[in-house]
Design an enzyme around this catalytic site. Sequence first.
Site, short mmCIF file in Angstrom:
data_model
loop_
_atom_site.label_atom_id
_atom_site.label_comp_id
_atom_site.label_asym_id
_atom_site.label_seq_id
_atom_site.Cartn_x
_atom_site.Cartn_y
_atom_site.Cartn_z
N PRO A 1 71.07 -31.63 16.54
CG PRO A 1 72.11 -33.81 16.17
CD PRO A 1 72.48 -32.25 16.49
CE1 TYR B 1 63.33 -38.32 20.10
CE2 TYR B 1 65.24 -37.11 20.46
CZ TYR B 1 64.43 -37.52 19.62
OH TYR B 1 64.14 -36.80 18.27
CE LYS C 1 61.12 -28.24 16.15
NZ LYS C 1 60.47 -29.54 15.80
CG HIS D 1 56.98 -42.13 14.24
ND1 HIS D 1 57.98 -42.65 14.90
CD2 HIS D 1 56.71 -43.09 13.38
CE1 HIS D 1 58.47 -43.61 14.08
NE2 HIS D 1 57.72 -44.40 13.31
CE1 TYR E 1 61.27 -35.03 18.50
CE2 TYR E 1 59.53 -35.61 17.15
CZ TYR E 1 60.96 -35.53 17.74
OH TYR E 1 61.70 -36.54 17.11
P1 RFL Z 1 72.38 -28.69 3.24
O1 RFL Z 1 71.50 -29.85 3.22
O2 RFL Z 1 73.68 -28.85 3.96
O3 RFL Z 1 72.51 -28.27 1.86
C1 RFL Z 1 73.34 -27.23 1.25
C2 RFL Z 1 73.95 -27.73 -0.11
O4 RFL Z 1 74.60 -26.58 -0.54
C3 RFL Z 1 75.67 -26.98 -1.30
N1 RFL Z 1 76.73 -25.92 -1.46
C4 RFL Z 1 77.27 -25.51 -2.25
N2 RFL Z 1 76.65 -25.28 -3.66
C5 RFL Z 1 77.10 -24.69 -4.54
N3 RFL Z 1 78.18 -23.86 -4.31
C6 RFL Z 1 78.99 -23.63 -2.93
N4 RFL Z 1 79.74 -22.70 -2.85
C7 RFL Z 1 78.21 -24.48 -2.09
N5 RFL Z 1 78.55 -24.67 -0.78
C8 RFL Z 1 77.58 -25.73 -0.33
C9 RFL Z 1 76.34 -28.23 -0.52
O5 RFL Z 1 76.70 -29.30 -1.33
C10 RFL Z 1 74.80 -28.96 -0.42
O6 RFL Z 1 74.17 -29.80 -1.28
O7 RFL Z 1 71.56 -27.28 3.71
P2 RFL Z 1 69.79 -27.25 3.93
O8 RFL Z 1 69.25 -26.97 2.51
O9 RFL Z 1 69.82 -25.77 4.45
O10 RFL Z 1 69.30 -28.22 4.71
C11 RFL Z 1 69.47 -28.43 5.92
C12 RFL Z 1 69.54 -29.69 6.65
O11 RFL Z 1 70.42 -30.35 5.66
C13 RFL Z 1 70.13 -29.93 8.09
O12 RFL Z 1 69.34 -28.73 8.70
C14 RFL Z 1 69.38 -31.28 8.59
O13 RFL Z 1 69.90 -32.29 8.06
C15 RFL Z 1 69.86 -31.07 10.07
N6 RFL Z 1 69.29 -32.58 10.74
C16 RFL Z 1 67.98 -32.77 11.06
N7 RFL Z 1 66.92 -32.11 10.57
C17 RFL Z 1 65.54 -32.10 11.02
O14 RFL Z 1 64.85 -31.57 10.70
N8 RFL Z 1 65.40 -33.36 11.49
C18 RFL Z 1 66.24 -34.34 11.66
O15 RFL Z 1 65.75 -35.51 12.19
C19 RFL Z 1 67.64 -33.96 11.61
N9 RFL Z 1 68.56 -34.99 11.85
C20 RFL Z 1 70.31 -33.29 11.13
C21 RFL Z 1 69.91 -34.56 11.50
C22 RFL Z 1 71.68 -33.24 10.49
C23 RFL Z 1 72.55 -34.17 11.01
N10 RFL Z 1 73.83 -34.08 10.75
C24 RFL Z 1 74.75 -34.74 9.84
C25 RFL Z 1 74.40 -32.50 10.59
C26 RFL Z 1 70.83 -35.61 11.78
C27 RFL Z 1 72.18 -35.44 11.64
C28 RFL Z 1 73.06 -36.47 12.12
C1 PHB Z 2 67.22 -39.52 12.42
O1 PHB Z 2 66.14 -40.38 12.42
O2 PHB Z 2 68.18 -39.01 12.00
C2 PHB Z 2 66.97 -38.30 13.84
C3 PHB Z 2 65.69 -38.41 14.45
C4 PHB Z 2 65.53 -37.64 15.39
C5 PHB Z 2 66.29 -36.65 15.76
C6 PHB Z 2 67.63 -36.53 15.06
C7 PHB Z 2 67.98 -37.48 14.09
O3 PHB Z 2 66.13 -35.71 17.00
#
Ligand code: RFL
Ligand code: PHB
Length: 391
Positions: free
Chosen positions: A293, A201, A297, A72, A385
């Site tokens: 989110p 957005y 990032k 993108h 971004y």
């Molecule tokens: P995770 O993915 O939460 O993984 C942590 C893992 O640790 C496990 N765990 C354990 N394992 C063993 N023993 C324990 N005691 C444990 N406690 C926990 C868990 O089961 C899990 O598997 O953390 P990590 O690896 O640091 O990754 C971070 C990302 O997942 C997170 O920052 C992103 O998803 C945030 N986020 C977004 N980030 C982006 O860069 N671009 C995006 O577009 C974006 N969109 C989002 C998002 C997060 C969202 N939510 C649901 C919070 C959109 C959403 C809706």
């Molecule tokens: C997503 O596709 O889940 C998404 C994209 C952009 C954002 C957050 C989440 O800023």
Amino acid sequence: MRTTVGIIGAGPAGLLLARLLHNAGIDSVVLESRDRAYVEQRQRAGILEQGTVDVLRAAGAGERMDREGLRHDGIELRYDRKRHRVDFPALTGGRSVTVYAQTEVCKDLIALQLKEGGPLLFEAEALAVEGADTDSPRIRFRHEGREDVLDCDYVVGCDGSWGVARKAIPSELVRVFERTYPFGWLGILADVPPSHDELVYARHDRGFALLSMRSPSVSRLYLQVPEGTDAAEWGDEEIWDELERRFETDDDWTLERGPITQKSVTPMRSYVHEPMRHGRLFLAGDAAHIVPPTGAKGLNLAVGDVVTFAGALTYQKETGSAELLDAYSETCLRRVWQAERFSYDMTTLLHRAPDATPFEDRLQIARLERLASSEAAETDLAEGYTGFPFG
Ligand code: RFL
Ligand code: PHB
């Protein structure tokens, strides 16, 4: 059991770290509390910065991303029924982002780890990290109904926002910086081609909305909802009606509807845990910091942390110097705070707080008008971004 690097958590941070260490000839063991299917299906991030794409590719984990990921070159900002496109490559000297879901990144890394890497134990829950400030830290964990110990040279807590690793840092050494927001995101997945070829957005008096996607046939959409909303309160048609209102424009743009296959609410939080290292325990990803989110990032920050750790440990192995490991927390936090700032700015630019005053509404519009009319303002957004440099 004994290993060089004990990794807690098989999210993107833990899985990529295991891969980077494997490629550098350093052994590791990954402990993950959930099962494989859960980790592979947890719907989360969708946007990879250019730097993240480059790292995955260089790590040998980019084959399917290169085939299926969608490049993108911009996003659209929508407000007051108007549309403004931000052109990333033109503003940043060629940088772009890639739409490739976190679920897919995790599936690719898990497959590689099981095929070529060190042990990756699912349903293995870390209970505590002990001896972080000694030369031989340990992880106590439970697997297949038994308690066990993993002896390590280093422990990396990649265990997300509710993890146990950071509890091993004495509270008197810790500072936490935090902000919660009085709203969350209701996110849906829908079997319908995205109604726009780039992310949209939207700022609206009724609240923020985001149009994203998972593939050319699957849309991902979000609505700002009050804090504490239960996704079940929202009927499918009600969600589409609300999305339609918030995306409305003066031209003939329309929102295509389709069957909703998943629905959930995410709270919004900013959080930073300082320091990110204590002795031989290192924190990476959501274990150390959370961003709302809006700036996409979170996953990209997690990638930056583990790239920094893997580079520092490799340097130590090659030169005998712990200089980069000692600088880990400071190095990561510089980038983390830039991402915190960017995510906060994007959030406050586009969301409507429940107690927003008419003055604040006008300011939001003025900030958006400024972005739409000043290349300097737009460049700042495009640089944020597409991502700040790693390390
Ligand atoms: P995770 O993915 O939460 O993984 C942590 C893992 O640790 C496990 N765990 C354990 N394992 C063993 N023993 C324990 N005691 C444990 N406690 C926990 C868990 O089961 C899990 O598997 O953390 P990590 O690896 O640091 O990754 C971070 C990302 O997942 C997170 O920052 C992103 O998803 C945030 N986020 C977004 N980030 C982006 O860069 N671009 C995006 O577009 C974006 N969109 C989002 C998002 C997060 C969202 N939510 C649901 C919070 C959109 C959403 C809706
Ligand atoms: C997503 O596709 O889940 C998404 C994209 C952009 C954002 C957050 C989440 O800023």
